[in-house]
Design an enzyme around this catalytic site. Structure first.
Site, PDB file in Angstrom:
ATOM      1  N   ARG A 164      19.717 105.191  59.895  1.00 48.06           N
ATOM      2  CA  ARG A 164      19.074 104.445  58.819  1.00 48.06           C
ATOM      3  C   ARG A 164      17.753 105.096  58.406  1.00 48.06           C
ATOM      4  O   ARG A 164      17.132 105.812  59.181  1.00 48.06           O
ATOM      5  CB  ARG A 164      18.802 102.996  59.261  1.00 48.06           C
ATOM      6  CG  ARG A 164      20.044 102.144  59.429  1.00 48.06           C
ATOM      7  CD  ARG A 164      19.691 100.701  59.780  1.00 48.06           C
ATOM      8  NE  ARG A 164      19.023 100.604  61.073  1.00 48.06           N
ATOM      9  CZ  ARG A 164      17.728 100.400  61.243  1.00 48.06           C
ATOM     10  NH1 ARG A 164      16.917 100.293  60.189  1.00 48.06           N
ATOM     11  NH2 ARG A 164      17.196 100.320  62.461  1.00 48.06           N
ATOM     12  N   LYS A 200      24.009  97.105  56.793  1.00 47.93           N
ATOM     13  CA  LYS A 200      22.737  96.463  57.132  1.00 47.93           C
ATOM     14  C   LYS A 200      22.048  95.849  55.914  1.00 47.93           C
ATOM     15  O   LYS A 200      21.279  94.900  56.054  1.00 47.93           O
ATOM     16  CB  LYS A 200      21.807  97.471  57.807  1.00 47.93           C
ATOM     17  CG  LYS A 200      22.226  97.820  59.236  1.00 47.93           C
ATOM     18  CD  LYS A 200      22.317  96.585  60.142  1.00 47.93           C
ATOM     19  CE  LYS A 200      22.570  96.968  61.586  1.00 47.93           C
ATOM     20  NZ  LYS A 200      22.784  95.778  62.450  1.00 47.93           N
ATOM     21  N   HIS A 245      20.766  88.743  64.751  1.00 44.05           N
ATOM     22  CA  HIS A 245      21.223  90.100  65.071  1.00 44.05           C
ATOM     23  C   HIS A 245      21.748  90.074  66.500  1.00 44.05           C
ATOM     24  O   HIS A 245      21.019  90.366  67.443  1.00 44.05           O
ATOM     25  CB  HIS A 245      20.061  91.085  64.920  1.00 44.05           C
ATOM     26  CG  HIS A 245      20.461  92.519  65.077  1.00 44.05           C
ATOM     27  ND1 HIS A 245      19.630  93.473  65.628  1.00 44.05           N
ATOM     28  CD2 HIS A 245      21.613  93.164  64.763  1.00 44.05           C
ATOM     29  CE1 HIS A 245      20.250  94.640  65.628  1.00 44.05           C
ATOM     30  NE2 HIS A 245      21.447  94.479  65.112  1.00 44.05           N
ATOM     31  N   SER A 292      19.933  98.155  68.209  1.00 34.52           N
ATOM     32  CA  SER A 292      20.962  99.180  68.323  1.00 34.52           C
ATOM     33  C   SER A 292      20.759 100.016  69.589  1.00 34.52           C
ATOM     34  O   SER A 292      19.643 100.439  69.890  1.00 34.52           O
ATOM     35  CB  SER A 292      20.915 100.096  67.097  1.00 34.52           C
ATOM     36  OG  SER A 292      21.890 101.093  67.187  1.00 34.52           O
ATOM     37  N   LYS A 336      24.983  95.655  72.770  1.00 30.97           N
ATOM     38  CA  LYS A 336      25.599  94.451  72.207  1.00 30.97           C
ATOM     39  C   LYS A 336      27.105  94.591  72.052  1.00 30.97           C
ATOM     40  O   LYS A 336      27.871  93.733  72.483  1.00 30.97           O
ATOM     41  CB  LYS A 336      25.002  94.133  70.827  1.00 30.97           C
ATOM     42  CG  LYS A 336      23.576  93.669  70.822  1.00 30.97           C
ATOM     43  CD  LYS A 336      23.169  93.084  69.479  1.00 30.97           C
ATOM     44  CE  LYS A 336      23.597  93.880  68.285  1.00 30.97           C
ATOM     45  NZ  LYS A 336      23.081  95.254  68.253  1.00 30.97           N
ATOM     46  N   THR A 337      27.520  95.680  71.421  1.00 31.28           N
ATOM     47  CA  THR A 337      28.947  95.872  71.161  1.00 31.28           C
ATOM     48  C   THR A 337      29.712  96.066  72.457  1.00 31.28           C
ATOM     49  O   THR A 337      30.760  95.451  72.687  1.00 31.28           O
ATOM     50  CB  THR A 337      29.155  97.089  70.238  1.00 31.28           C
ATOM     51  OG1 THR A 337      28.466  96.861  69.004  1.00 31.28           O
ATOM     52  CG2 THR A 337      30.626  97.315  69.955  1.00 31.28           C
ATOM     53  N   ASP A 344      27.837  92.094  66.090  1.00 33.22           N
ATOM     54  CA  ASP A 344      26.512  92.493  65.608  1.00 33.22           C
ATOM     55  C   ASP A 344      25.750  91.445  64.807  1.00 33.22           C
ATOM     56  O   ASP A 344      24.533  91.375  64.895  1.00 33.22           O
ATOM     57  CB  ASP A 344      26.640  93.761  64.771  1.00 33.22           C
ATOM     58  CG  ASP A 344      25.311  94.477  64.559  1.00 33.22           C
ATOM     59  OD1 ASP A 344      24.540  94.586  65.523  1.00 33.22           O
ATOM     60  OD2 ASP A 344      25.055  94.917  63.436  1.00 33.22           O
ATOM     61  N   ARG A 378      29.289 106.966  65.505  1.00 31.32           N
ATOM     62  CA  ARG A 378      29.729 105.590  65.281  1.00 31.32           C
ATOM     63  C   ARG A 378      31.224 105.495  64.977  1.00 31.32           C
ATOM     64  O   ARG A 378      31.826 106.439  64.468  1.00 31.32           O
ATOM     65  CB  ARG A 378      28.972 104.990  64.099  1.00 31.32           C
ATOM     66  CG  ARG A 378      27.467 104.849  64.326  1.00 31.32           C
ATOM     67  CD  ARG A 378      27.150 103.564  65.031  1.00 31.32           C
ATOM     68  NE  ARG A 378      25.715 103.360  65.195  1.00 31.32           N
ATOM     69  CZ  ARG A 378      25.180 102.208  65.569  1.00 31.32           C
ATOM     70  NH1 ARG A 378      25.945 101.168  65.807  1.00 31.32           N
ATOM     71  NH2 ARG A 378      23.872 102.099  65.714  1.00 31.32           N
TER      72      ARG A 378
END
Length: 529
Positions: free
Chosen positions: A56, A198, A217, A235, A239-240, A254, A319
């Protein structure tokens, strides 16, 4: 949410014969290959690269300041303002630029799995692979829903159009502009697909709290008894990975909303980090990467087309984007009840935070507002090694409103539903970054399992003398010495030095929350220098 009319420019653009509308996954894959935008790899996924920008670009994101946003947006370094005239001028340029393209791609879908609160969106892409990405990450309508679909927010993505900062009022050639008045997101100068995902999340973080819904988030899953767990974290914190549990059904990885009815996924897919991905450690994610999935900046063998998830030559921020249905045990539709357990994830590069600790209500609010982690390499451009960072509500880059808005709502819900809250460190142990090692995933999974099963609610704990956190002394499947950070360090004095440095960073960061209750302010680290 009320219906809004498309701008005349958008209507003209989407009426062109060059616009391919809501193509199926196989047809999009065909277009990607025909246009040489990506490569079909051995798993059946499409591999694409994003060129210069592999993460990003937060410094290039702006919100249009107008009568709609003026008094609601928390203006500052995160939510940078751009004037209406600059937006309109750049918008006109981008639309005219796209009109000249031989082929464009339109996706109509939804953000929000709960039909009471979903947002109808459309995404207009210059690249077919970006359109496939959008199709897999957002919620695809059925034929009946598509017939009556009226977009209430539009993403216009033109990665090959580069801004002129001197003329356009941007910071670089890259731009992500959000107009809440026009309900348009304008993206250009970057091929990183994550900006599309996002930017819609930022929009939901603006709209949902105005409807008394907490946008979060976080990832979420549900156990066999219907117990719901949330996993907050920036990130790279896990989390994933940690929400993909073979013994629990996935709600989402997410982005979620917490409404009076319970939790719902904002998305229809997952955007998982692939670095060092293996079938042994993360079988659900590994097996989800098949036909229709998108691999972003993942290196592969030129001959066999087999992905090499250990190769970081393009970026560490590799990703995979895939639809939720590629995961076997999911909740469908992606809605569930109120959370029993809330877990804050941090990847602490100092190696001094306990791997798991149970938080009081006040500590939960303190750590939610702090949102500490170590920003990992590759997530944002220019970040090459972990940096200590504090991101309010574990998602500051995506929060248009003041952090206190979200924190107040979370606190009220923790009280209302008596949710247990844990802080889990997925970062370093036995030393700081460069000396110690990353916490073993098996240990983290064991700790989270114990938390979800209620095994840590009444267990014996020890209070950390620097951070004031209550760490359990025993967790099944985890060596006792791992649970107390200083016990894993050879140099105990070095541990104390690093821990105290981190404690002071917490206090320094929290000074900005001048309106926080005294009880919350005092729930931070015990060491104050």
């Amino acid at each position: 949410m009320k219906s809004v009319e498309q701008s005349s420019q958008l209507q003209e653009l989407t009426s062109l014969n060059s616009v391919k509308k809501n193509l199926t996954v196989p047809r999009l894959v065909e277009r990607i290959l025909d246009r040489n935008e990506g490569t079909l790899v051995s798993t059946g996924a499409i591999q694409a690269t994003t060129g210069t920008y592999t993460g990003r670009s937060p410094e290039d994101k702006f919100i249009v300041r107008d009568e709609t946003s003026q008094n609601l947006v928390d203006w500052g370094p995160v939510n940078q303002a751009i004037d209406e005239e600059s937006f309109e001028n750049l918008y006109d340029k981008v639309i005219n630029y796209l009109k000249e393209k031989n082929e464009l791609f339109q996706f109509k879908g939804f953000a929000g799995a709960d039909k009471n609160y979903r947002l109808p969106i459309q995404v207009i892409n210059e690249y077919a692979w970006h359109n496939l990405f959008a199709r897999q990450l957002f919620i695809t309508p059925d034929e009946e829903e598509l017939e009556s679909h009226n977009p209430e927010f539009t993403v216009v993505s033109a990665p090959t159009y580069k801004a002129d900062p001197a003329v356009d009022g941007t910071n670089s050639e890259t731009f992500i502009l959000v107009s809440f008045k026009k309900r348009i997101i304008l993206i250009g100068g970057t091929e990183y697909a994550g900006e599309i995902k996002k930017s819609i999340f930022s929009v939901m973080n603006y709209l949902l709290p105005q409807r008394e819904i907490l946008s979060m988030h976080c990832s979420a899953n549900v156990g066999q008894e219907g117990d719901v767990a949330l996993f907050f974290g920036l990130s790279g914190t896990g989390k994933t990975t940690l929400s993909a549990d073979p013994y629990r059904r996935l709600i989402g990885d997410d982005e979620h909303g917490w409404s009076p009815n319970g939790v719902f996924n904002i998305e229809g897919g997952c955007y998982a980090k692939c670095i060092n991905l293996s079938q042994e450690k993360e079988p659900q994610i590994f097996d989800a990467i098949r036909f229709g999935s998108v691999l972003e900046n993942v290196v592969f063998d030129e001959e066999t087309r087999v992905p090499d998830y250990d190769d970081t030559s393009l970026t560490e921020n590799t990703r995979a984007a895939y639809p939720l249905e590629n995961i076997d045990n999911i909740v469908s539709p992606s809605v569930a009840g109120h959370p029993n357990t809330i877990i804050f994830l941090t990847a602490d590069a100092s190696g001094t935070l306990p791997p798991i600790s149970k938080l009081t209500k006040e500590q939960a609010m303190y750590h939610f507002l702090s949102g500490y982690t170590s920003k990992l390499a590759g997530t944002e451009r220019g970040v090459t090694e972990p940096q200590a960072t504090f991101s309010a509500c574990f998602g500051s880059p995506f929060l248009p409103l003041a952090p206190s808005t979200y924190a107040k709502m979370l606190g009220e819900k923790i009280d209302q539903f008596d949710s247990n809250v844990f802080l889990v460190n997925t970062g370093w142990t036995g030393g700081s970054y460069g000396v110690g090692n990353r916490m073993k995933l098996a240990y983290t999974r064991a700790m989270i399992h114990a938390a979800l099963e209620g095994e840590l609610n009444n267990t014996e704990t020890t209070k950390d003398e620097i951070f004031g956190l209550e760490a359990p002394m025993h967790v099944p499947g985890v060596p006792d010495e791992v649970l107390v950070p200083k016990n894993t360090w050879e140099d105990k004095e070095a541990y104390k030095t690093e821990a105290k440095k981190l404690a002071l960073k917490f206090h320094e960061n929290f000074k900005k929350f001048t309106k926080a209750d005294k009880e919350i302010t005092q729930a931070g680290p015990l060491y104050k220098g």
